[in-house]
Design a protein around this motif. Structure first.
Motif, mmCIF file in Angstrom:
data_model
loop_
_atom_site.group_PDB
_atom_site.id
_atom_site.type_symbol
_atom_site.label_atom_id
_atom_site.label_comp_id
_atom_site.label_asym_id
_atom_site.label_seq_id
_atom_site.Cartn_x
_atom_site.Cartn_y
_atom_site.Cartn_z
ATOM 1 N N ASP A 188 -28.218 52.592 -99.341
ATOM 2 C CA ASP A 188 -27.333 52.714 -97.611
ATOM 3 C C ASP A 188 -27.496 52.623 -95.672
ATOM 4 O OD1 ASP A 188 -29.524 54.965 -96.357
ATOM 5 O OD2 ASP A 188 -28.584 56.244 -97.370
ATOM 6 N N GLN A 189 -26.816 52.138 -95.451
ATOM 7 C CA GLN A 189 -26.929 51.918 -93.563
ATOM 8 C C GLN A 189 -28.277 52.532 -93.448
ATOM 9 O OE1 GLN A 189 -23.740 53.571 -90.685
ATOM 10 N NE2 GLN A 189 -22.260 52.657 -92.493
ATOM 11 N N SER A 190 -28.559 53.620 -93.349
ATOM 12 C CA SER A 190 -29.188 54.218 -93.177
ATOM 13 C C SER A 190 -31.216 53.755 -93.757
ATOM 14 C CB SER A 190 -29.768 56.135 -93.178
ATOM 15 O OG SER A 190 -31.177 56.034 -92.499
ATOM 16 N N GLN A 191 -31.494 53.679 -94.597
ATOM 17 C CA GLN A 191 -32.379 52.575 -95.408
ATOM 18 C C GLN A 191 -32.037 50.780 -94.763
ATOM 19 O OE1 GLN A 191 -31.174 53.501 -99.686
ATOM 20 N NE2 GLN A 191 -32.515 54.607 -100.014
ATOM 21 N N LEU A 192 -30.531 50.305 -94.583
ATOM 22 C CA LEU A 192 -30.644 49.145 -93.950
ATOM 23 C C LEU A 192 -31.742 48.845 -92.545
ATOM 24 C CD1 LEU A 192 -27.374 48.340 -95.802
ATOM 25 C CD2 LEU A 192 -29.147 46.775 -96.554
ATOM 26 N N ILE A 218 -34.497 46.568 -91.699
ATOM 27 C CA ILE A 218 -34.576 45.562 -89.546
ATOM 28 C C ILE A 218 -34.785 45.840 -88.852
ATOM 29 C CG2 ILE A 218 -32.663 44.611 -87.917
ATOM 30 C CD1 ILE A 218 -30.665 45.167 -90.298
ATOM 31 N N VAL A 219 -35.479 47.316 -88.861
ATOM 32 C CA VAL A 219 -36.682 47.681 -88.277
ATOM 33 C C VAL A 219 -37.973 47.538 -88.403
ATOM 34 C CG1 VAL A 219 -37.282 49.987 -86.548
ATOM 35 C CG2 VAL A 219 -34.665 49.702 -86.714
ATOM 36 N N ASP A 220 -38.278 48.128 -89.896
ATOM 37 C CA ASP A 220 -39.800 47.773 -89.909
ATOM 38 C C ASP A 220 -39.626 46.162 -89.999
ATOM 39 O OD1 ASP A 220 -40.036 50.724 -90.237
ATOM 40 O OD2 ASP A 220 -40.144 50.476 -92.265
ATOM 41 N N ALA A 221 -39.382 45.193 -90.773
ATOM 42 C CA ALA A 221 -38.957 44.002 -90.135
ATOM 43 C C ALA A 221 -39.193 43.397 -88.988
ATOM 44 C CB ALA A 221 -38.488 43.205 -91.202
ATOM 45 N N ILE A 222 -38.801 43.695 -88.575
ATOM 46 C CA ILE A 222 -39.221 42.929 -86.990
ATOM 47 C C ILE A 222 -39.971 44.278 -85.951
ATOM 48 C CG2 ILE A 222 -37.914 43.487 -84.433
ATOM 49 C CD1 ILE A 222 -35.109 43.569 -86.057
ATOM 50 N N GLN A 223 -40.469 44.783 -86.471
ATOM 51 C CA GLN A 223 -41.552 45.544 -86.107
ATOM 52 C C GLN A 223 -42.853 45.073 -86.268
ATOM 53 O OE1 GLN A 223 -41.231 50.181 -86.014
ATOM 54 N NE2 GLN A 223 -40.011 49.704 -84.319
ATOM 55 N N SER A 224 -42.751 44.427 -87.688
ATOM 56 C CA SER A 224 -43.814 44.346 -88.329
ATOM 57 C C SER A 224 -44.028 42.633 -88.280
ATOM 58 C CB SER A 224 -43.559 43.849 -89.886
ATOM 59 O OG SER A 224 -43.114 43.078 -89.816
ATOM 60 N N GLY A 225 -43.489 42.084 -87.125
ATOM 61 C CA GLY A 225 -44.012 40.778 -86.598
ATOM 62 C C GLY A 225 -44.103 39.942 -87.495
ATOM 63 N N GLU A 226 -44.226 40.365 -88.853
ATOM 64 C CA GLU A 226 -44.999 39.094 -90.014
ATOM 65 C C GLU A 226 -43.472 38.007 -90.202
ATOM 66 O OE1 GLU A 226 -46.044 41.181 -93.956
ATOM 67 O OE2 GLU A 226 -47.112 42.663 -92.206
ATOM 68 N N GLU A 227 -44.066 36.838 -90.445
ATOM 69 C CA GLU A 227 -43.331 35.480 -90.745
ATOM 70 C C GLU A 227 -42.493 35.696 -91.786
ATOM 71 O OE1 GLU A 227 -43.175 32.830 -88.613
ATOM 72 O OE2 GLU A 227 -43.662 34.256 -86.885
ATOM 73 N N LYS A 228 -43.473 36.205 -92.941
ATOM 74 C CA LYS A 228 -42.316 36.497 -93.952
ATOM 75 C C LYS A 228 -41.308 37.123 -94.278
ATOM 76 C CE LYS A 228 -45.663 40.461 -95.882
ATOM 77 N NZ LYS A 228 -46.510 41.140 -96.693
ATOM 78 N N MET A 229 -41.571 37.747 -93.387
ATOM 79 C CA MET A 229 -40.326 38.648 -93.394
ATOM 80 C C MET A 229 -38.523 37.729 -92.589
ATOM 81 S SD MET A 229 -41.310 41.435 -94.089
ATOM 82 C CE MET A 229 -40.046 43.666 -93.998
ATOM 83 N N LEU A 230 -39.304 36.888 -92.022
ATOM 84 C CA LEU A 230 -37.942 36.289 -91.605
ATOM 85 C C LEU A 230 -36.836 35.564 -92.444
ATOM 86 C CD1 LEU A 230 -39.334 33.895 -88.683
ATOM 87 C CD2 LEU A 230 -38.663 36.373 -88.642
ATOM 88 N N PRO A 231 -37.460 35.289 -93.488
ATOM 89 C CA PRO A 231 -36.389 35.056 -94.846
ATOM 90 C C PRO A 231 -34.981 36.147 -94.826
ATOM 91 C CG PRO A 231 -38.764 33.769 -95.567
ATOM 92 C CD PRO A 231 -38.374 34.904 -94.180
ATOM 93 N N GLY A 232 -36.047 37.230 -95.244
ATOM 94 C CA GLY A 232 -34.654 38.415 -95.260
ATOM 95 C C GLY A 232 -33.827 38.802 -94.426
ATOM 96 N N LEU A 233 -34.652 38.815 -92.758
ATOM 97 C CA LEU A 233 -33.551 39.062 -91.724
ATOM 98 C C LEU A 233 -32.251 38.018 -91.613
ATOM 99 C CD1 LEU A 233 -36.157 40.210 -89.055
ATOM 100 C CD2 LEU A 233 -34.435 41.743 -90.781
ATOM 101 N N GLY A 234 -32.648 36.636 -91.960
ATOM 102 C CA GLY A 234 -31.939 35.474 -92.548
ATOM 103 C C GLY A 234 -30.375 36.382 -92.919
#
Length: 69
Positions: free
Chosen positions: A17-21, A25-41
């Motif tokens: 749902d919107q909250s989980q999405l 997004i927030v977790d991916a950005i806050q983690s700063g891990e390069e491996k998260m970039l494809p998912g954000l893309g």
């Protein structure tokens, strides 16, 4: 091994749902891990494809401001 990364990412969030999405997004950005970039893309691609021309223009203006910081 033929892995469709885009399909895998979309499958992983398809029931969210919107909250989980937002959490994803927030977790991916806050983690700063390069491996998260494809998912954000992939998530950005979904947003882009489902946005009006006015929304795209607004995103581009925001992006331009952000990268020029």
């Amino acid at each position: 091994m033929n892995l469709n990364l885009r399909a895998a990412i979309l499958h992983n969030v398809s029931d969210n749902d919107q909250s989980q999405l937002e959490d994803t997004i927030v977790d991916a950005i806050q983690s700063g891990e390069e491996k998260m970039l494809p998912g954000l893309g992939v998530l950005f691609e979904v947003i882009w494809k489902n946005s009006s021309e006015d929304e795209k223009k607004e995103m581009l203006e925001t992006l331009e401001k952000g990268v020029k910081g």
